[in-house]
Design a protein around this motif. Sequence first.
Motif, short mmCIF file in Angstrom:
data_model
loop_
_atom_site.label_atom_id
_atom_site.label_comp_id
_atom_site.label_asym_id
_atom_site.label_seq_id
_atom_site.Cartn_x
_atom_site.Cartn_y
_atom_site.Cartn_z
N ALA A 306 -10.93 -13.65 -129.78
CA ALA A 306 -11.05 -12.65 -130.84
C ALA A 306 -12.26 -11.79 -130.55
N LEU A 307 -12.09 -10.47 -130.61
CA LEU A 307 -13.17 -9.54 -130.35
C LEU A 307 -13.35 -8.62 -131.55
N VAL A 308 -14.61 -8.27 -131.82
CA VAL A 308 -14.94 -7.38 -132.93
C VAL A 308 -15.87 -6.29 -132.41
N ASP A 309 -16.07 -5.26 -133.23
CA ASP A 309 -16.99 -4.20 -132.84
C ASP A 309 -18.44 -4.71 -132.86
N GLU A 310 -19.25 -4.10 -132.04
CA GLU A 310 -20.66 -4.46 -132.00
C GLU A 310 -21.30 -4.25 -133.38
N HIS A 311 -22.18 -5.17 -133.75
CA HIS A 311 -22.96 -5.14 -135.00
C HIS A 311 -22.11 -5.37 -136.25
N ASP A 312 -20.82 -5.68 -136.12
CA ASP A 312 -19.97 -5.89 -137.29
C ASP A 312 -19.97 -7.36 -137.66
N LEU A 313 -20.99 -7.75 -138.41
CA LEU A 313 -21.15 -9.14 -138.83
C LEU A 313 -19.97 -9.60 -139.67
N ASP A 314 -19.52 -8.75 -140.59
CA ASP A 314 -18.42 -9.13 -141.47
C ASP A 314 -17.14 -9.40 -140.69
N ALA A 315 -16.85 -8.57 -139.67
CA ALA A 315 -15.64 -8.77 -138.88
C ALA A 315 -15.73 -10.07 -138.08
N MET A 316 -16.92 -10.38 -137.57
CA MET A 316 -17.08 -11.63 -136.84
C MET A 316 -16.86 -12.82 -137.78
N ALA A 317 -17.38 -12.73 -138.98
CA ALA A 317 -17.19 -13.79 -139.96
C ALA A 317 -15.71 -13.95 -140.31
N ARG A 318 -15.00 -12.82 -140.47
CA ARG A 318 -13.58 -12.90 -140.80
C ARG A 318 -12.78 -13.58 -139.69
N GLU A 319 -13.07 -13.22 -138.45
CA GLU A 319 -12.34 -13.83 -137.34
C GLU A 319 -12.64 -15.32 -137.24
N LEU A 320 -13.89 -15.69 -137.41
CA LEU A 320 -14.25 -17.10 -137.36
C LEU A 320 -13.60 -17.86 -138.51
N ASP A 321 -13.60 -17.27 -139.68
CA ASP A 321 -12.95 -17.87 -140.85
C ASP A 321 -11.45 -18.08 -140.59
N ARG A 322 -10.80 -17.04 -140.05
CA ARG A 322 -9.36 -17.11 -139.77
C ARG A 322 -9.04 -18.22 -138.79
N LEU A 323 -9.82 -18.34 -137.73
CA LEU A 323 -9.51 -19.31 -136.69
C LEU A 323 -9.92 -20.73 -137.07
N LEU A 324 -10.97 -20.89 -137.84
CA LEU A 324 -11.32 -22.21 -138.35
C LEU A 324 -10.23 -22.73 -139.29
N ALA A 325 -9.59 -21.81 -140.02
CA ALA A 325 -8.52 -22.19 -140.95
C ALA A 325 -7.20 -22.47 -140.25
N ASP A 326 -7.09 -22.10 -138.98
CA ASP A 326 -5.84 -22.26 -138.22
C ASP A 326 -6.15 -22.92 -136.88
N PRO A 327 -6.37 -24.25 -136.88
CA PRO A 327 -6.75 -24.93 -135.63
C PRO A 327 -5.73 -24.77 -134.51
N ASP A 328 -4.45 -24.67 -134.86
CA ASP A 328 -3.43 -24.52 -133.82
C ASP A 328 -3.58 -23.18 -133.11
N MET A 329 -3.79 -22.12 -133.87
CA MET A 329 -3.99 -20.80 -133.27
C MET A 329 -5.27 -20.79 -132.43
#
Length: 361
Positions: A306-329
Amino acid sequence: MSETFVTAHAMRLAPGRSAFVTHTEAPIPEFNGPFLCDIGQRPRSYGTDGTPTSARPALPLGRIKPLRDRAVAGFLRQTGTEVMMTEFGGMGVEMAAPAAAAGVKLHVHFHGYDASSHLRFPKIVKAYQTLFAQAEGFITPSRFIADNLVGIGCPADRITVVPCGVEAENFPPSSRSPGLCMAVGRFVEKKAPLTTIGAFAKIAEAHPEARLDYIGDGPLWEEAKAAVAQAGLEDRIRLLGSQPHDVVRKTMGEASFFLQHSVTSSNGDTEGLPVAIMEAMSAGLTIVSTRHSGIPEAVIEGESGALVDEHDLDAMARELDRLLADPDMAAAYGAAARQRLLEKFTLNHAIDKLQHAMGLA
């Protein structure tokens, strides 16, 4: 010693046929060929047994450059060197004259800051432009860095893109401890450690199993430590400081996620293609990083990370949240990353490309 690609190049490009030139007092521990060291002061050459073969002359510092050039040229002739590769563009500039004097073909390996933040200085750009006419070829770890050099006049047909590569056998598939995230890198602006910590802190409450081990140190260490304390996460974010590479390998063998929020620093410094990213790919970790420099050339967004734009803390948090919630993915991303590494980014791939580029194959 943290630049493991230097060791890999010295040991693997031409085993038993290499000589080593370095600014430091001693070469890499594993190298047992002839070497010339301390060229930033008063050069001294050594034989294969480590015995000095030339005395250290006592000369004023103003005469060090011509002394160094003569010493390096003489060393290259003495060792029968035909091809020379320098690590980083600045060393290419330094070695151009002695390589030419010794009739040696020079290849210059750029890596990151030397082809990003350094391009803001007209004197360095001018020196590089002179180097472009002197050297045989140029090597970059990513197309992004290659394009930077083309932009200041480097002939595109003399650039070979070669990611540094990793030894996959040293980074086998991780056991993927649930929720274990890791980060590796200097606590400096272009690594944005505070953004990585902030993104993890944002999702910590929703994922009580998640934890972050961060390996590295640097000028932002105290700020990072304060950010962890302010978030009340000292029990879940461990700042481990600088650690031997064995600790990095061990942690990668246990983690599930690799976090790296690389950015272009305020002085223009960028990554090339971080070796730590490729090590994490080899271990099959789920990578959450940024669309920065050569990273998208290795990590296929939505497929192997998963890649996000530079300096986009919120987007990084969203991607981490999404993938922690979906261990298979998350596991599927990690498996795809390892497969991509094995197909394109091993050390064997890198050495093979370098040998062909330099006429050593």
